[in-house]
Design a protein around this motif. Structure first.
Motif, PDB file in Angstrom:
ATOM      1  N   ILE A  94      43.799  44.304 -16.853  1.00  0.00           N
ATOM      2  CA  ILE A  94      43.012  43.863 -15.939  1.00  0.00           C
ATOM      3  C   ILE A  94      42.864  45.285 -14.915  1.00  0.00           C
ATOM      4  N   TYR A 152      41.637  42.070  -9.173  1.00  0.00           N
ATOM      5  CA  TYR A 152      42.285  40.682  -9.626  1.00  0.00           C
ATOM      6  C   TYR A 152      43.614  40.508  -8.298  1.00  0.00           C
ATOM      7  N   LYS A 162      46.426  37.295 -12.291  1.00  0.00           N
ATOM      8  CA  LYS A 162      45.517  38.124 -12.398  1.00  0.00           C
ATOM      9  C   LYS A 162      44.380  37.720 -13.228  1.00  0.00           C
ATOM     10  N   LEU A 163      44.759  37.463 -14.430  1.00  0.00           N
ATOM     11  CA  LEU A 163      43.436  36.580 -15.673  1.00  0.00           C
ATOM     12  C   LEU A 163      43.381  35.137 -15.418  1.00  0.00           C
ATOM     13  N   ASP A 192      42.779  35.306 -12.227  1.00  0.00           N
ATOM     14  CA  ASP A 192      42.132  35.276 -11.169  1.00  0.00           C
ATOM     15  C   ASP A 192      40.323  35.567 -11.733  1.00  0.00           C
ATOM     16  N   ALA A 193      40.772  35.902 -13.230  1.00  0.00           N
ATOM     17  CA  ALA A 193      39.200  37.035 -14.247  1.00  0.00           C
ATOM     18  C   ALA A 193      38.732  35.681 -14.091  1.00  0.00           C
ATOM     19  N   HIS A 253      36.559  34.207 -11.411  1.00  0.00           N
ATOM     20  CA  HIS A 253      35.507  34.427 -11.427  1.00  0.00           C
ATOM     21  C   HIS A 253      34.288  34.500 -12.294  1.00  0.00           C
ATOM     22  N   GLN A 254      34.630  34.858 -13.382  1.00  0.00           N
ATOM     23  CA  GLN A 254      33.822  33.791 -14.844  1.00  0.00           C
ATOM     24  C   GLN A 254      33.305  32.936 -14.822  1.00  0.00           C
ATOM     25  N   ASP A 311      32.948  38.329 -18.869  1.00  0.00           N
ATOM     26  CA  ASP A 311      33.160  39.870 -18.928  1.00  0.00           C
ATOM     27  C   ASP A 311      33.539  40.136 -19.596  1.00  0.00           C
ATOM     28  N   LEU A 330      36.145  42.236 -20.493  1.00  0.00           N
ATOM     29  CA  LEU A 330      37.955  41.413 -20.444  1.00  0.00           C
ATOM     30  C   LEU A 330      38.248  40.390 -21.490  1.00  0.00           C
ATOM     31  N   CYS A 372      40.514  35.875 -21.757  1.00  0.00           N
ATOM     32  CA  CYS A 372      41.063  36.137 -20.446  1.00  0.00           C
ATOM     33  C   CYS A 372      42.233  35.107 -20.658  1.00  0.00           C
TER      34      CYS A 372
END
Length: 466
Positions: free
Chosen positions: A2, A6, A28-29, A31-32, A35-36, A43, A46, A52
């Motif tokens: 990641i 993030y 972090k995941l 957050d990922a 964001h998506q 993404d 990822l 994710c």
């Protein structure tokens, strides 16, 4: 791996939004995924949202907010709902059980409560809980975005606008996802007919994030509602390279592009867009929004007298499995368009009877509570129109015209029902309905000046009735 951009446990804590897990990877995941979701784009580097979520749950199986976002996104998608999907109902129960067994923050507990309310069909109650979160935590983007989407599903236009306006003073340009808040603000403004301000705010957002598809989408709405068709066409074409990669919204933005051509009375272009983009994406995405766009596009073209050939039958193969879901009335009505267009009367009747059955005991489900007063009569109006009983369609639909906002969706999307009412009135053999159709066109012309579609309908009314 990641990316370091993030936020990990410490970063979330520093922003006043601590997450109850010790796993930096899970944070972090999370957050990922967020964001998506906000960017309307999987993404693939990822593994997309699905990848994710899977990695997040592997890194921290009991991470409550991980379950909140994953289950919440399933609910938001509209593909199924707990009343008809035991696996999803189980995911909701598991999230609640995990929350009850852990010492999590009051903010996180409210997130669980909102998700559970939403899962029961208590859409606006869920929004109330997300708003409670935002009073103390106005930079909680997950609460902002969930509320934004569910207000949209509920037709709560002013509340959708106010929700974003209230949190704006607490956001700073350096904060993650700040520029995407502009697109949400613009959408709320335009759904309250503040078109010039919406365009200005959306353009401010696009200056910061040229690839924000929701801000592009907001400007598309403005030009559609003001019948500034050439501006709209230029806007969509000039920015296509930025928004077409947003796989979760690209089809819908192509739908907006096609609407300009339909408005102009140029039908080859929207058929080409339907074939090359909207239906092509619909076949592979399984997205409710993509199915709605496809159904709406064909229905509008047919009302304009365009022969869509076998496209209804092809689309119906995709929508038919969702006939019994009854997640939102807005979705149901678009699935009905597909079954009517495909001339599958059995499925159309199944849709209506299934909704009627659920509406007898709606419980707390707001959509099912609305079904007898808005959803079912609109279904019946569409079926009457399809059978050539235009007078009955008018009698059913006209009393609902000011309440259709409660179906959810945007003004531009719901305009299909305004057009249906006008077409039915014009085609009715009832003289009173014919006069009504002309009066509705006068109102439409005053609200959306220089609309070629309105002019065509006026000419049609004159040709039929003098």
């Amino acid at each position: 791996m990641i990316p370091s951009s993030y936020r990990d446990c410490q970063a979330w804590k520093a922003e006043g939004l601590p997450l109850s897990t010790s796993s930096n990877e899970a944070c972090k995941l999370f957050d990922a995924v967020l964001h998506q979701y906000v960017k309307w784009k999987n993404d693939e580097t990822l593994g997309g949202i699905e990848g994710c979520v899977s990695s997040m749950q592997a890194a921290a199986p009991n991470f409550v907010m991980g379950h909140v976002i994953s289950t919440g996104l399933e609910l938001i998608s509209g593909n199924s709902f707990p009343h008809s999907d035991e696996r999803l109902a189980s995911a909701v129960r598991k999230t609640v059980e995990l929350a009850n067994s852990q010492d999590i923050s009051p903010r996180e507990r409210l997130h669980v409560k909102a998700m559970e309310c939403f899962s029961r069909g208590k859409f606006l109650k869920a929004c109330d809980v997300w708003e409670d979160i935002l009073i103390d935590h106005p930079t909680d983007m997950l609460a902002i975005k969930f509320a934004h989407d569910v207000y949209f599903y509920s037709g709560a236009q002013k509340r959708m606008m106010d929700s974003v306006l209230r949190v704006l003073p607490f956001w700073k340009p350096h904060m993650p996802l700040y520029c995407h808040l502009k697109g949400q603000q613009a959408f709320g403004l335009l759904e309250n007919s503040l078109y010039d301000k919406a365009e200005k705010v959306a353009m401010e957002g696009l200056a910061l994030c040229p690839d924000d598809p929701w801000a592009v989408h907001a400007v598309a709405h403005v030009y559609e509602m003001k019948a500034e068709l050439d501006k709209g066409l230029k806007h969509m074409e000039s920015r296509e390279k930025d928004w077409k990669v947003s796989d979760m919204l690209a089809s819908h933005n192509y739908w907006h592009w096609a609407l300009y051509f339909i408005e102009k009375g140029q039908y080859e272009a929207p058929l080409q867009i339907y074939d090359s983009q909207i239906f092509k994406r619909c076949k592979t995405s399984g997205s409710m929004l993509d199915m709605i766009d496809a159904s709406s596009m064909l229905y509008r073209l047919e009302m304009e007298g365009v022969c869509v050939k076998d496209r209804w039958r092809e689309l119906f193969h995709i929508t038919e499995p969702f006939t019994d879901n009854h997640v939102t009335l807005f979705n149901d009505l678009h699935f009905l368009m597909a079954s009517l267009g495909a001339k599958d009367n059995r499925t159309s009747q199944r849709m209506l009877e299934g909704l009627q059955e659920l509406a007898r005991e709606p419980g707390d489900n707001e959509q099912l509570q609305l079904a007898p007063v808005i959803g079912i009569p609109t279904c019946q109006a569409m079926m009457a129109y399809n059978e050539g009983n235009y007078s009955q369609a008018v009698e059913l639909l006209y009393p609902l015209r000011d309440d259709l906002v409660r179906l959810g969706g945007s003004d531009a999307q719901r305009d299909i029902f305004n057009q249906l009412l006008i077409h039915a009135a014009i085609k009715s053999d009832n003289k009173h309905h014919q006069k009504l159709g002309r009066s509705l066109l006068v109102v439409r012309d005053s609200l959306r000046e220089n609309s070629p579609l309105t002019n065509r309908l006026m000419q049609k009314a004159l040709a039929l009735h003098g």
